[in-house]
Motif scaffolding. Structure first.
Motif, mmCIF file in Angstrom:
data_model
loop_
_atom_site.group_PDB
_atom_site.id
_atom_site.type_symbol
_atom_site.label_atom_id
_atom_site.label_comp_id
_atom_site.label_asym_id
_atom_site.label_seq_id
_atom_site.Cartn_x
_atom_site.Cartn_y
_atom_site.Cartn_z
ATOM 1 N N ILE A 1 6.600 5.369 -4.491
ATOM 2 C CA ILE A 1 7.068 5.647 -3.282
ATOM 3 C C ILE A 1 7.748 6.756 -2.923
ATOM 4 O O ILE A 1 8.744 6.952 -3.546
ATOM 5 N N PRO A 2 7.119 7.879 -2.039
ATOM 6 C CA PRO A 2 7.827 8.966 -2.000
ATOM 7 C C PRO A 2 9.468 8.796 -1.286
ATOM 8 O O PRO A 2 9.504 8.246 -0.458
ATOM 9 N N GLY B 1 1.389 8.787 -7.944
ATOM 10 C CA GLY B 1 0.497 7.703 -7.021
ATOM 11 C C GLY B 1 1.129 6.519 -7.277
ATOM 12 O O GLY B 1 0.791 5.709 -6.036
ATOM 13 N N GLY C 1 0.824 -1.176 0.113
ATOM 14 C CA GLY C 1 0.051 -0.048 0.149
ATOM 15 C C GLY C 1 0.758 1.099 -0.039
ATOM 16 O O GLY C 1 1.768 1.338 0.861
ATOM 17 N N THR C 2 0.614 2.133 -0.915
ATOM 18 C CA THR C 2 1.367 3.486 -0.988
ATOM 19 C C THR C 2 0.790 4.552 -1.045
ATOM 20 O O THR C 2 -0.197 4.737 -1.875
ATOM 21 N N VAL C 3 0.924 5.573 -0.287
ATOM 22 C CA VAL C 3 0.535 6.815 -0.501
ATOM 23 C C VAL C 3 1.473 7.834 -1.156
ATOM 24 O O VAL C 3 2.645 7.943 -0.620
ATOM 25 N N ARG D 1 11.056 -1.109 2.241
ATOM 26 C CA ARG D 1 10.825 0.495 1.798
ATOM 27 C C ARG D 1 11.483 1.448 2.914
ATOM 28 O O ARG D 1 11.540 0.893 4.173
ATOM 29 N N ASP E 1 9.973 4.888 3.014
ATOM 30 C CA ASP E 1 9.070 5.618 2.490
ATOM 31 C C ASP E 1 9.118 7.065 3.216
ATOM 32 O O ASP E 1 8.962 6.878 4.467
ATOM 33 N N ARG F 1 -1.915 -2.673 -3.689
ATOM 34 C CA ARG F 1 -1.961 -4.080 -4.545
ATOM 35 C C ARG F 1 -1.670 -5.348 -3.890
ATOM 36 O O ARG F 1 -1.042 -5.393 -2.829
ATOM 37 N N LEU G 1 7.187 9.595 3.136
ATOM 38 C CA LEU G 1 6.015 10.211 3.626
ATOM 39 C C LEU G 1 5.214 9.557 5.024
ATOM 40 O O LEU G 1 4.894 9.989 5.622
ATOM 41 N N ASP H 1 -2.518 3.772 -3.366
ATOM 42 C CA ASP H 1 -2.222 2.684 -4.347
ATOM 43 C C ASP H 1 -2.416 1.227 -3.521
ATOM 44 O O ASP H 1 -1.264 0.871 -2.918
ATOM 45 N N MET I 1 6.745 -4.095 1.432
ATOM 46 C CA MET I 1 6.657 -3.201 2.497
ATOM 47 C C MET I 1 7.960 -3.267 3.369
ATOM 48 O O MET I 1 8.445 -2.306 3.607
ATOM 49 N N ALA J 1 5.571 1.604 -6.574
ATOM 50 C CA ALA J 1 4.549 1.273 -5.731
ATOM 51 C C ALA J 1 3.963 -0.172 -5.947
ATOM 52 O O ALA J 1 3.584 -0.777 -4.894
#
Lengths: 411, 411
Positions: B275-276, B272, A260-262, B234, B236, A286, B238, A284, B231, B226
């Motif tokens: 991944i930020p 979207g 899951g990605t914001v 990552r 991430d 998946r 954000l 997003d 997970m 994304a």
């Protein structure tokens, strides 16, 4: 087999990478002059490997090697179009590695009972026209004729582009094939992710192509002066959104095989001295299993409802896109798995989070995919790279698959 | 005293609100034609109330009522300039309410031993020129002469604007006053926040004008696809930023008298399906006690360091602005508190999260502030409103303060 398969792959990849509309970077969109040149190059390689070659009605380049006893073909291939300023392996590896494999078969005098076809699909990236997967959908017979009217940035329709490419747009449906022509479809592709590198493995078996949901989530709080509204009187939309984002990560980490990605967030009014009154962010989601994705979605909805209730803000979730997962065929994947093991590599299965031509082909026949390790998981970027050694392994696995194919089981 | 004080305040507020450069909305910037008209209107009201009036060298309008036995003045007032599309009470209430109070004193034949001065400051909002608090800083003697060269959007310098307004820019320093001329400064102002409304009180006593720190915080993670990055692999940026934002709220809620606001956030690359990799966000941190703000800052830094270490991202905090708090004078505030109680209202103290002219005057003399309840805490907006009843209370409290002023204690 020869140890030069990897260097052959790299030689062909370099030749293809030289065909670009941009100087110094690789951009090749479907039905362009560069696409014609790429098809010509690939057709030459196919013919040199002993295949019969034709361009189909949508612009795919198709090579065929007849079998000894059965006209049904194992279909191999991937796409020849690229994103702008692309890497050299995305798509192309899945066309070139099978060709090198066929070369090896011919060189070694191996005759297969079944036919082999290799396709260089005309469009997977969807860079030129709004639609994607044009080549694989045309073969699967799922291409909506309405897309012929879609136009590129220069207002050239797909129909006109096909005409200029030498194909009759009225006959585009003749590209479609029937299920009984094939034993299945196997796509070799770079992973475009970091998993195989972390696992220390040259190749991996794709379990499924993930389904995806996309969402737009809006948090409505109350804007206010950053200096004059005490903490306990605030309905800060950004803190609420932040709590949702942390929850989304927690939920996706706890479930197997979900990401899951914001990626997008917008806080309004967006001034340093104003408490955000509204925040909009993307999600997003998946998973290779649709039921797990449904479960993640439900847990995220529940978590968001809790945040909204606790913080007295309104949160609205809008699903903007959904595509179900495509599970790779067990029988076909099992044979790839055996080939990986036979080549001396630990078998690791992983889902594909990105979409591929195999998604469209799954409407027509059994599909399976072989992933090849790529450096840093970097793709859609000139830095995209694999090693010659890993390319060699990919060809070896294909060779093993074809020569040891449990053909009886397929009938 | 008369019960018409509230309606008088509203009558004068309406007259001032009619003086605007925009039709149908209120915008009045310093040293403009509208400012001249507002000064003229206020000068007339002051004269009618028996005051001697002059415009000082920076364009402040100043009215003076001599005392019976002492030339030192209790200074009252606020600003006459507005933001664009402003409310009618921000600033103006603090000029008009003291004038109505003096009218009542005169009507009742009350003679005060000390003098009273009322100032309509020329600029607090800083809308026209880059600097703010021009009028109050000029009186306090803290106006840097360099600001005379600052220009407005039409490239008119402050010096030229003063000249056009009829003042000699070379003599701007003559607006400064000396400490021994004053007993103190009392500013009446709308709260611009929701606290008094929640407390059910018409007025409140300001404990301090909050100090503020502003920060730019950058989180560096790793961008990625994304779909293809699991997970657990990552970084991430954000989700890390979101965790920081939730922590900032928790820390500011736990400490007394601190507000922390993240008003701006930008996630990059901002797609979207990516991944930020980098997020930048703002922090606005305020407290009426500098030591508490320091404590909040330290706790936030520690929390951010923990998030960075746990998530393997780099987080950089850059302080971009700092202003210390101004504590309201105890002796002067005590007398306002007594006046509030004598008028039959529960005494509630609260900090001012926004800046005011009293901040600049604190460099010259003792300052104190009386806040008046405003609907919904809404300000800098045409919806800004107070009730006539609350305006009446503000005048009553001022009247009580002036007539019961513990003058001996001030000497």
């Amino acid at each position: 087999m020869s140890t030069t398969a990897g260097s052959k792959v790299f030689e062909y990849i370099e030749k293809l990478a030289a065909i670009s509309e941009d100087d110094g970077k690789l951009t090749r969109v479907s039905l362009s002059e560069q696409h014609r040149q790429a098809n010509q190059l690939v057709a030459g390689l196919m013919r040199d490997a002993g295949m019969l070659v034709h361009t189909d009605a949508i612009g795919n380049i198709v090579g065929r090697l007849e079998g000894q006893s059965d006209s049904r073909a194992l279909l191999l291939g991937s796409h020849l179009d690229t994103v702008r300023d692309a890497g050299r392996f995305d798509g192309m590896l899945g066309v070139v590695a099978p060709i090198v494999c066929i070369e090896q078969l011919q060189k070694n005098g191996v005759k297969l009972p079944f036919a082999v076809e290799i396709v260089g699909f005309c469009d997977e990236e969807g860079v030129r026209f709004p639609s994607t997967l044009l080549g694989s959908r045309a073969i699967a017979g799922t291409l909506d004729p309405a897309v012929l009217n879609e136009c590129d940035a220069n207002n050239i329709s797909l129909a006109d582009a096909l005409q200029a490419f030498g194909q009759d747009p009225a006959k585009v449906s003749s590209a479609s094939r029937s299920a009984d022509e094939f034993l299945g479809f196997v796509e070799v592709h770079i992973e475009q992710g970091p998993v195989l590198e972390r696992e220390g493995l040259p190749v991996g078996l794709v379990s499924a192509i993930s389904g995806a949901g996309r969402y737009s989530i809006t948090v409505d709080g109350v804007a206010g002066h950053a200096g004059t509204v005490p903490m306990h009187l605030r309905s800060d939309a950004l803190v609420a959104a932040s709590e949702c984002i942390v929850e989304i990560e927690r939920i996706c980490q706890a479930l197997p095989d979900v990401v899951g990605t914001v990626g997008v967030i917008d806080a309004r009014p967006g001034a340093g001295n104003v408490i955000p009154g509204q925040v909009e962010f993307s999600l997003d989601l998946r998973s290779s299993r649709d039921s797990t994705r449904d479960q993640a979605q439900q847990q995220i909805y529940n978590a968001i409802d809790s945040v909204a209730a606790k913080r007295k803000v309104a949160i609205n979730c809008q699903q903007t896109y959904e595509a179900n997962s495509v599970t790779c065929d067990q029988w076909l994947s099992g044979q790839i798995g055996q080939a990986i093991s036979a080549c001396g590599h630990r078998l690791h299965s992983l889902p594909s989070g990105a979409g591929h031509d195999a998604m469209a082909l799954a409407e027509l026949t059994n599909v399976a995919m072989l992933f090849v390790r790529c450096a840093g998981g970097i793709s859609h970027n000139p830095e995209e790279s694999i090693t010659e050694e890993d390319a060699e392994v990919a060809v070896q696995v294909l060779y093993q698959l074809l020569t040891q194919f449990e053909y009886d089981a397929a009938s």
